[in-house]
Scaffold this motif. Structure first.
Motif, short mmCIF file in Angstrom:
data_model
loop_
_atom_site.label_atom_id
_atom_site.label_comp_id
_atom_site.label_asym_id
_atom_site.label_seq_id
_atom_site.Cartn_x
_atom_site.Cartn_y
_atom_site.Cartn_z
N ARG A 1 -13.22 -6.93 4.96
CA ARG A 1 -11.96 -7.92 3.83
C ARG A 1 -12.39 -6.42 2.52
N SER A 2 -12.93 -5.65 2.18
CA SER A 2 -12.66 -4.56 1.44
C SER A 2 -11.60 -3.82 2.30
N ALA A 3 -12.14 -3.21 3.64
CA ALA A 3 -11.13 -2.62 4.76
C ALA A 3 -9.68 -3.30 4.69
N GLU A 4 -9.61 -4.04 4.63
CA GLU A 4 -8.41 -4.27 5.53
C GLU A 4 -7.45 -4.04 3.26
N ASN A 5 -8.68 -4.76 2.56
CA ASN A 5 -7.78 -4.51 1.29
C ASN A 5 -6.96 -2.97 0.93
N LYS A 6 -8.40 -2.36 0.91
CA LYS A 6 -7.82 -0.53 1.49
C LYS A 6 -6.42 -0.44 1.80
N MET A 7 -6.41 -0.37 2.88
CA MET A 7 -5.83 -0.43 4.03
C MET A 7 -3.97 -1.10 3.87
N VAL A 8 -3.88 -1.85 2.58
CA VAL A 8 -2.90 -2.89 2.32
C VAL A 8 -2.49 -2.17 0.81
N VAL A 9 -3.09 -1.30 0.04
CA VAL A 9 -3.14 -1.22 -0.83
C VAL A 9 -2.51 1.01 -0.47
N ILE A 10 -3.49 1.46 0.61
CA ILE A 10 -2.30 2.51 0.45
C ILE A 10 -1.38 2.28 1.45
N GLN A 11 -1.31 1.57 2.28
CA GLN A 11 0.67 0.91 2.82
C GLN A 11 1.33 1.06 2.23
N GLU A 12 0.75 -0.23 1.27
CA GLU A 12 1.38 0.03 -0.95
C GLU A 12 2.33 0.85 -1.16
N ASN A 13 1.12 2.16 -1.03
CA ASN A 13 0.85 3.19 -2.32
C ASN A 13 2.70 4.20 -0.67
N ILE B 1 -15.65 4.07 7.41
CA ILE B 1 -13.99 4.21 7.91
C ILE B 1 -13.96 3.61 6.14
N HIS B 2 -14.49 2.64 5.43
CA HIS B 2 -14.43 3.11 4.00
C HIS B 2 -14.41 4.73 3.25
N THR B 3 -15.34 6.06 3.99
CA THR B 3 -15.11 7.22 3.19
C THR B 3 -14.06 7.26 3.44
N ARG B 4 -13.69 7.30 4.97
CA ARG B 4 -12.48 7.81 4.96
C ARG B 4 -11.32 7.68 4.58
N LEU B 5 -10.88 5.91 4.16
CA LEU B 5 -9.36 4.93 3.91
C LEU B 5 -9.79 5.61 2.12
N ASP B 6 -10.67 5.75 1.72
CA ASP B 6 -10.53 7.03 0.01
C ASP B 6 -9.98 7.68 0.34
N VAL B 7 -11.34 8.82 0.59
CA VAL B 7 -10.45 9.83 0.59
C VAL B 7 -8.99 10.04 0.91
N LEU B 8 -8.00 9.05 2.34
CA LEU B 8 -6.27 9.13 2.04
C LEU B 8 -5.78 8.23 1.28
N GLU B 9 -6.65 7.39 0.47
CA GLU B 9 -6.63 6.92 -0.98
C GLU B 9 -6.14 7.97 -2.09
N LYS B 10 -6.59 8.65 -2.08
CA LYS B 10 -6.36 9.42 -3.06
C LYS B 10 -5.31 10.53 -3.04
N ASP B 11 -5.42 11.34 -1.11
CA ASP B 11 -4.88 12.33 -1.39
C ASP B 11 -3.16 11.67 -1.37
N THR B 12 -3.43 10.43 -0.40
CA THR B 12 -1.34 9.91 -1.33
C THR B 12 -1.30 9.55 -2.56
N ASP B 13 -2.84 9.25 -3.62
CA ASP B 13 -2.01 9.21 -5.19
C ASP B 13 -1.95 10.86 -5.98
N ARG B 14 -2.97 11.08 -5.27
CA ARG B 14 -2.79 12.65 -5.66
C ARG B 14 -0.87 12.85 -5.32
N ALA B 15 -0.81 13.15 -4.00
CA ALA B 15 0.26 13.24 -3.16
C ALA B 15 2.00 13.06 -4.12
N SER B 16 1.55 11.21 -4.56
CA SER B 16 2.58 10.70 -5.43
C SER B 16 3.07 11.29 -6.61
#
Length: 187
Positions: free
Chosen positions: A32-44, A89-104
């Motif tokens: 569930r936590s991974a799904e939540n992170k994927m939703v947020v990243i897709q939204e970003n 998986i969670h570490t990879r999602l966290d890194v991707l989320e930080k990358d998208t946040d930084r780039a936006s």
């Protein structure tokens, strides 16, 4: 002497095999936590494309990375795997989320509340109600099923970095409002 060494080694190997098998199990909270992170990243990513904060190439890079993580997630979902696999998986999602946040560009972000964040907040409310004992087991399953359905629908809407239309966002928001109201009746 030799028999005792063989016996000791055999016992250690047996114990190692047993502990390895015992550590393999399903991890629904991690799923569930991974799904939540994927939703947020897709939204970003969708918001970044919509506001112009991401170039199409940058968005495509992020989506390709997310697709790889999603593939690995799908291979593990519902199966008995080690916690270390989920942590990866969670570490990879966290890194991707930080990358998208930084780039936006923060200033270009849309000020409206994001449904992805509301899904995470609703999951916390369900979990809090369960832990505190305020939500009965029959309602717990109903609430979780409704939220899982909303999450799945929203993931499909935002697949490929597509930004949901106003009508789609509103429909999801109304469903979340209804679920939140029902959960609140037990608090």
């Amino acid at each position: 002497m030799r028999k005792s060494i063989v016996l000791t080694v055999s016992m250690l190997l047996g114990l190692a095999l047993f502990s390895a098998c015992a550590s393999l199990r399903t991890w629904p909270d991690y799923e569930r936590s991974a799904e939540n992170k994927m939703v947020v990243i897709q939204e970003n990513i969708g918001d970044g494309l919509k506001t112009g904060a991401f170039t199409p190439d940058a968005a495509q890079r992020f989506l390709t990375t997310l697709k790889g993580i999603s593939t690995d997630y799908a291979q593990r979902k519902g199966k008995k795997v080690s916690q270390r696999d989920w942590d990866t998986i969670h570490t990879r999602l966290d890194v991707l989320e930080k990358d998208t946040d930084r780039a936006s560009d923060r200033a270009a972000r849309i000020a409206e509340p994001k449904n992805g964040n509301r899904i995470i907040e609703t999951q916390r409310n369900i979990d809090d109600g369960i832990i505190s004992g305020r939500v009965p087991l029959s309602k717990e399953k109903e609430f979780q099923s409704r939220l899982d359905s909303i999450r799945k629908e929203y993931l499909q809407m935002t697949a490929g970095g597509r930004a949901p239309t106003y009508q789609e966002r509103t429909a999801v928001s109304l469903k979340l409002d209804s679920l939140t109201s029902d959960i609140s009746s037990f608090h």
